[in-house]
Design a protein around this motif. Structure first.
Motif, PDB file in Angstrom:
ATOM      1  N   UNK A 166       0.801  -1.231   0.000  1.00 27.88           N
ATOM      2  CA  UNK A 166       0.000   0.000   0.000  1.00 27.88           C
ATOM      3  C   UNK A 166       0.832   1.279   0.000  1.00 27.88           C
ATOM      4  N   UNK A 167       2.113   1.167   0.345  1.00 26.59           N
ATOM      5  CA  UNK A 167       2.966   2.352   0.395  1.00 26.59           C
ATOM      6  C   UNK A 167       3.646   2.639  -0.939  1.00 26.59           C
ATOM      7  N   UNK A 168       3.445   1.763  -1.917  1.00 24.59           N
ATOM      8  CA  UNK A 168       4.066   1.939  -3.238  1.00 24.59           C
ATOM      9  C   UNK A 168       3.010   2.439  -4.214  1.00 24.59           C
ATOM     10  N   UNK A 169       3.305   3.549  -4.866  1.00 23.28           N
ATOM     11  CA  UNK A 169       2.383   4.126  -5.856  1.00 23.28           C
ATOM     12  C   UNK A 169       2.766   3.593  -7.231  1.00 23.28           C
ATOM     13  N   UNK A 170       2.186   2.459  -7.597  1.00 23.73           N
ATOM     14  CA  UNK A 170       2.463   1.828  -8.887  1.00 23.73           C
ATOM     15  C   UNK A 170       1.226   1.947  -9.766  1.00 23.73           C
ATOM     16  N   UNK A 171       1.396   2.524 -10.949  1.00 25.19           N
ATOM     17  CA  UNK A 171       0.290   2.710 -11.886  1.00 25.19           C
ATOM     18  C   UNK A 171       0.593   1.964 -13.184  1.00 25.19           C
ATOM     19  N   UNK A 172      -0.434   1.291 -13.706  1.00 26.50           N
ATOM     20  CA  UNK A 172      -0.316   0.621 -14.998  1.00 26.50           C
ATOM     21  C   UNK A 172      -0.757   1.600 -16.088  1.00 26.50           C
ATOM     22  N   UNK A 173       0.155   1.935 -16.992  1.00 26.20           N
ATOM     23  CA  UNK A 173      -0.153   2.851 -18.090  1.00 26.20           C
ATOM     24  C   UNK A 173      -0.639   2.014 -19.261  1.00 26.20           C
ATOM     25  N   UNK A 174      -1.958   2.027 -19.505  1.00 22.72           N
ATOM     26  CA  UNK A 174      -2.538   1.142 -20.517  1.00 22.72           C
ATOM     27  C   UNK A 174      -2.967   1.865 -21.785  1.00 22.72           C
ATOM     28  N   UNK A 175      -2.532   3.099 -21.969  1.00 21.64           N
ATOM     29  CA  UNK A 175      -2.904   3.841 -23.163  1.00 21.64           C
ATOM     30  C   UNK A 175      -1.854   3.656 -24.256  1.00 21.64           C
ATOM     31  N   UNK A 176      -2.316   3.706 -25.488  1.00 26.33           N
ATOM     32  CA  UNK A 176      -1.413   3.646 -26.640  1.00 26.33           C
ATOM     33  C   UNK A 176      -1.305   5.048 -27.236  1.00 26.33           C
ATOM     34  N   UNK A 177      -0.160   5.683 -27.045  1.00 23.19           N
ATOM     35  CA  UNK A 177       0.041   7.028 -27.575  1.00 23.19           C
ATOM     36  C   UNK A 177       0.264   6.958 -29.086  1.00 23.19           C
ATOM     37  N   UNK A 178      -0.128   7.993 -29.825  1.00 20.04           N
ATOM     38  CA  UNK A 178       0.061   7.979 -31.286  1.00 20.04           C
ATOM     39  C   UNK A 178       1.511   7.788 -31.703  1.00 20.04           C
ATOM     40  N   UNK A 179       2.447   8.319 -30.906  1.00 21.60           N
ATOM     41  CA  UNK A 179       3.857   8.215 -31.285  1.00 21.60           C
ATOM     42  C   UNK A 179       4.430   6.819 -31.062  1.00 21.60           C
ATOM     43  N   UNK A 180       3.648   5.899 -30.476  1.00 25.19           N
ATOM     44  CA  UNK A 180       4.128   4.541 -30.263  1.00 25.19           C
ATOM     45  C   UNK A 180       4.112   3.700 -31.541  1.00 25.19           C
ATOM     46  N   UNK A 181       3.348   4.122 -32.524  1.00 24.04           N
ATOM     47  CA  UNK A 181       3.121   3.302 -33.719  1.00 24.04           C
ATOM     48  C   UNK A 181       4.442   2.957 -34.415  1.00 24.04           C
ATOM     49  N   UNK A 182       4.654   1.661 -34.638  1.00 26.64           N
ATOM     50  CA  UNK A 182       5.816   1.208 -35.388  1.00 26.64           C
ATOM     51  C   UNK A 182       7.105   1.154 -34.621  1.00 26.64           C
ATOM     52  N   UNK A 183       7.082   1.346 -33.293  1.00 27.85           N
ATOM     53  CA  UNK A 183       8.320   1.356 -32.504  1.00 27.85           C
ATOM     54  C   UNK A 183       8.442   0.094 -31.665  1.00 27.85           C
ATOM     55  N   UNK A 184       9.665  -0.235 -31.298  1.00 27.94           N
ATOM     56  CA  UNK A 184       9.934  -1.377 -30.439  1.00 27.94           C
ATOM     57  C   UNK A 184       9.594  -1.031 -28.990  1.00 27.94           C
ATOM     58  N   UNK A 185       9.675  -2.043 -28.124  1.00 30.04           N
ATOM     59  CA  UNK A 185       9.345  -1.840 -26.713  1.00 30.04           C
ATOM     60  C   UNK A 185      10.292  -0.833 -26.075  1.00 30.04           C
TER      61      UNK A 185
END
Length: 340
Positions: free
Chosen positions: A206-225
């Motif tokens: 509970x003391x760790x603020x961990x967020x899962x970022x599940x959005x796909x930004x437009x600039x992600x297209x065609x790029x590696x991890x």
């Protein structure tokens, strides 16, 4: 104390509003319980708000801002639409226009809040106050990559509470971990499952603020991890936490801050100066004649002259020199009373 006073004032105002409803002529009817029902309803709503406020301790500023701005924009658009629809509404006094206005305000406010909540990571950058708060030292988010999660030391570092920053785990990294965990190779499968276990360990704290970022930004297209990680860190104005040497170089090319756990580990290793003495267990023979090799608890390798005949034993070692390499730190020494 200030928050407690605010909550007490809010409850007092709710009770006052309830008593006002008790004395309202419009609620007085043949049913004597109706005013008291309204009073209890107001009181229950107020208590519910206080309980929800007390239970939700960690409030996200960008989420709250999105709700406020969504409500303001929704009410403004409702007012504009009411003016546009005024010629179409009945002119005679009737309940229909009020219900239409209420329904219109509800739908428009909901849509505005929903859109802002789904795009709050972009929207927050145009709010001056949030932009100011985000620039405060120590509040920039840390974006975790696959290697650092599989490594597992990030969980130990976070649990020391030396890091208060928000941790961001991109969904595409989680997907990569799942793919590794489902691999046919036994070693890769074990590494992937270890990474998922580390994530669950961080999420359950509970003391760790961990967020899962599940959005796909437009600039992600065609790029590696790796490229997506750098672009996400740049988008959030955060830093990448990694053990990957190549990702470290790519992030620096994009002027993105990097925290390398290997560098952090090397920086925290104890410093030994020539002439100091320590006790080491000789594990194996060295490459040169007469040499033995041992290791400290942190994994630092020690090459010991005259240590070959002490393999499997603990011996006293005098430090002669320390060598810092890209792979880590190496210590050279010789067995006490060894003349070579």
């Amino acid at each position: 104390m200030a928050l407690l006073i605010l909550r007490c004032l809010f409850l007092m105002l709710a009770i006052t509003l309830g008593f006002q409803l008790l004395q309202t002529d419009s609620l007085r009817s043949d049913n004597a319980l109706l005013p008291w029902g309204a009073f209890l309803g107001v009181l229950l709503v107020a208590i519910g708000v206080l309980v929800a406020d007390a239970r939700i301790r960690r409030k996200q500023l960008n989420t709250i801002t999105a709700v406020y701005f969504g409500m303001i924009i929704g009410l403004f658009l409702t007012y504009v639409l009411q003016i546009a629809l005024q010629p179409l509404l009945p002119t005679q006094p009737t309940w229909l226009p009020d219900w239409i206005r209420l329904a219109l305000a509800t739908v428009v406010c909901y849509l505005c809040i929903s859109v802002l909540l789904q795009t709050k990571d972009d929207f927050r950058f145009i709010i001056p106050y949030v932009e100011f708060a985000k620039e405060i030292k120590g509040l920039k988010p840390y974006v975790l990559d696959t290697s650092v999660v599989i490594d597992g030391r990030i969980a130990d570092v976070v649990e020391t509470h030396i890091i208060d920053n928000q941790l961001i785990m991109p969904q595409f990294v989680v997907a990569e971990l799942q793919a590794i965990a489902d691999s046919s190779d036994r070693l890769r499968r074990a590494r992937g499952r270890r990474g998922l276990d580390i994530l669950n360990r961080l999420r359950s704290d509970p003391k760790v603020d961990l967020q899962i970022f599940d959005r796909e930004l437009p600039q992600f297209a065609g790029h590696t991890v790796d490229q997506k990680l750098v672009l996400l860190a740049k988008h959030l104005e955060g830093k990448v936490v990694t053990n990957d040497y190549n990702l470290n170089k790519v992030a620096k090319l994009h002027s993105v801050g990097v925290i390398n756990l290997n560098d952090l580990s090397n920086a925290l290793k104890p410093i030994f100066l020539p002439g100091e003495q320590l006790e080491v267990r000789i594990i194996k023979t060295g490459e040169e004649a007469g040499q033995g090799v041992g290791y400290l608890e942190d994994g630092t390798m020690i090459v010991v002259e005259g240590g070959r005949e002490y393999v499997g034993q603990n011996v006293g070692v005098n430090v002669t020199s320390v060598l810092q390499t890209s792979a880590g730190r190496m210590i050279f020494g010789k067995v006490e009373n060894y003349d070579g």
